[in-house]
Design an enzyme around this catalytic site. Sequence first.
Site, PDB file in Angstrom:
ATOM      1  CG  ASP A 152      -2.053  -0.997   1.124  1.00 24.17           C
ATOM      2  OD1 ASP A 152      -1.947  -1.897   0.258  1.00 24.17           O
ATOM      3  OD2 ASP A 152      -3.010  -0.916   1.904  1.00 24.17           O
TER       4      ASP A 152
ATOM      5  NE  ARG B 245      -2.329   4.068  13.379  1.00 26.02           N
ATOM      6  CZ  ARG B 245      -1.609   3.068  12.910  1.00 26.02           C
ATOM      7  NH1 ARG B 245      -0.303   3.051  13.101  1.00 26.02           N
ATOM      8  NH2 ARG B 245      -2.170   2.073  12.258  1.00 26.02           N
TER       9      ARG B 245
ATOM     10  CG  ASP C 154      -5.273   3.953  12.172  1.00 25.81           C
ATOM     11  OD1 ASP C 154      -5.370   4.240  13.382  1.00 25.81           O
ATOM     12  OD2 ASP C 154      -4.911   2.836  11.764  1.00 25.81           O
TER      13      ASP C 154
ATOM     14  CB  SER D 205      -6.242  -5.411   7.445  1.00 20.69           C
ATOM     15  OG  SER D 205      -5.455  -4.292   7.729  1.00 20.69           O
TER      16      SER D 205
END
Length: 407
Positions: free
Chosen positions: A21, A101, A130, A184
Site C-alpha cells: 500500500d 498514531r 486512523d 489486515s
Amino acid sequence: MSGSKRGSVKKVVLAYSGGLDTSVILKWLQTTYDCEVVTFTADLGQGEELEPARKKAEMFGVKQIFIEDVREEFVRDFVFPMFRANAMYEGLYLLGTSIARPLIAKRQIEIAREVGADAVCHGATGKGNDQVRFELGYYALKPDIKVIAPWREWELNSRTALIDFAEKHQIPIAKDKRGEAPFSVDANLLHISAEGKVLEDPWVEAPDFVYSRTVDPEKAPDTPEYVEIEFRKGDAVAVNGQALSPAALLTKLNELGGKHGIGRLDLLENRFVGMKSRGIYETPGGTILHMAHRGIEQVTLDRGAAHLKDEIMPRYAELIYNGFWFSPEREMLQALIDKSQENVEGTVRLKLYKGSVNVVGRKSPKSLYSLSHVTFEADSVYDQKDAQGFIKLNALRLRLLNRQKQS
C-alpha cells in the site's frame, strides 16, 4: 489523473512501511503531485525488519529516508501515561493501535519542519479511525500543514487495482500479496490487531491462524508462572527484581504473556466515523501491566482518588481512541491522572495461567492498608459503635422519603 496536481505540493513526508500500500502511495505521490517524497519509517516494535523499507525507498529515488527506532519513546511517553489511567475503550480495548498514531504524526511533523516539507501523507483508508488520528495530530502540531490522504483521493479502490498499478510501475509485490489478504494487520510493541476478510462475520469464531503473539490458552503451560512487577510513580520499572527500560519491560511482559496465552480480545467496537467493526487484538504484556497497575493502586490510592479516576477513565480512553491525544482536555485529564500517581509505588505479584492473569499479592512502602483497622480480632483503633451514627445519618433521607410515601 497523472500530473493533475503538479505544483500544489513541493515536498511531502510520507509515513512509509515498505509494504504494498505505502509503496504504491509513494509512486502515486511522485506521479500525481510531481513532488519530492521524504519517507519516515518508525520501529514501534512491530517485529519486522526495516532495512527492506530503506532499499525500496532508494529504488524509488527517495533522497531523504528516515528510519527510526522509537520504541523507548513510544512506551515511555505514550503507553505508560495511558496505562496510569487504566484506559480501556468500551470497557475492553487497551488502545494499542490508537496510542501509536500520535507518535507517528508527531515525528512526521518534526521531519517536515526539518526538511522544509509543505505536506504530510498517511496510508489510512477513508473508512477507519486512523485517518482521523493522524490528521488531528498533524493539525494540532502544525495548523497550516497540507495533508494528503490517497485513499480519499485516488481511483485505486480495490486490491486488484493496487496490484495493477504496482505492476505497471515495476513495484515489487510479495508473492502472498498477489491474492486477497485473509485479514489486515497492524502491530507495535503494545499489541497486534487483525481486521477484515475472514473476521467480517461477527458470529464466526476467529480462526487460530489469526493469532500470532499468543499461544492458544488451551495449549499454554500446565504449570502457573508467577511474576513480580515493581512500580514507581505509577510506572512499571522492574520485572522479577530486574530494572528495565520502558520498552525492554514491555518486551519482557509480552514474552511472558504470549507464552501463557494472555491478552486475546475479540471485540465489536464503535469506530469514531460511525460504523461498527470487528477486531481481534492481542495485548499480552499490556494485559499483565494493566492488571498489575490496578493491583498497586488498590493498596496505595485513596478511595476518592481511585473512584474519580475510574469515572474519568472512559472519557480519557475515548479521547485517545478518537485521536485527540494532543487536545487540551486530554492534557488536563493527564495532569489529574499523573497527580494521582505520586504515591503509586511498590510491588505486585501476579499469577499467569492458561490465558488468565490474576493479582495474588501487593506490597508498598506507601500502603494505605491498615491491618489494625480491618482485623476481625480485637483492636483499639476502631470503635464499632461509631458505625451506628454513620448509618443513621445516611439513612435519614431514606426514612424521610418512606414517611412521605406512607402519608
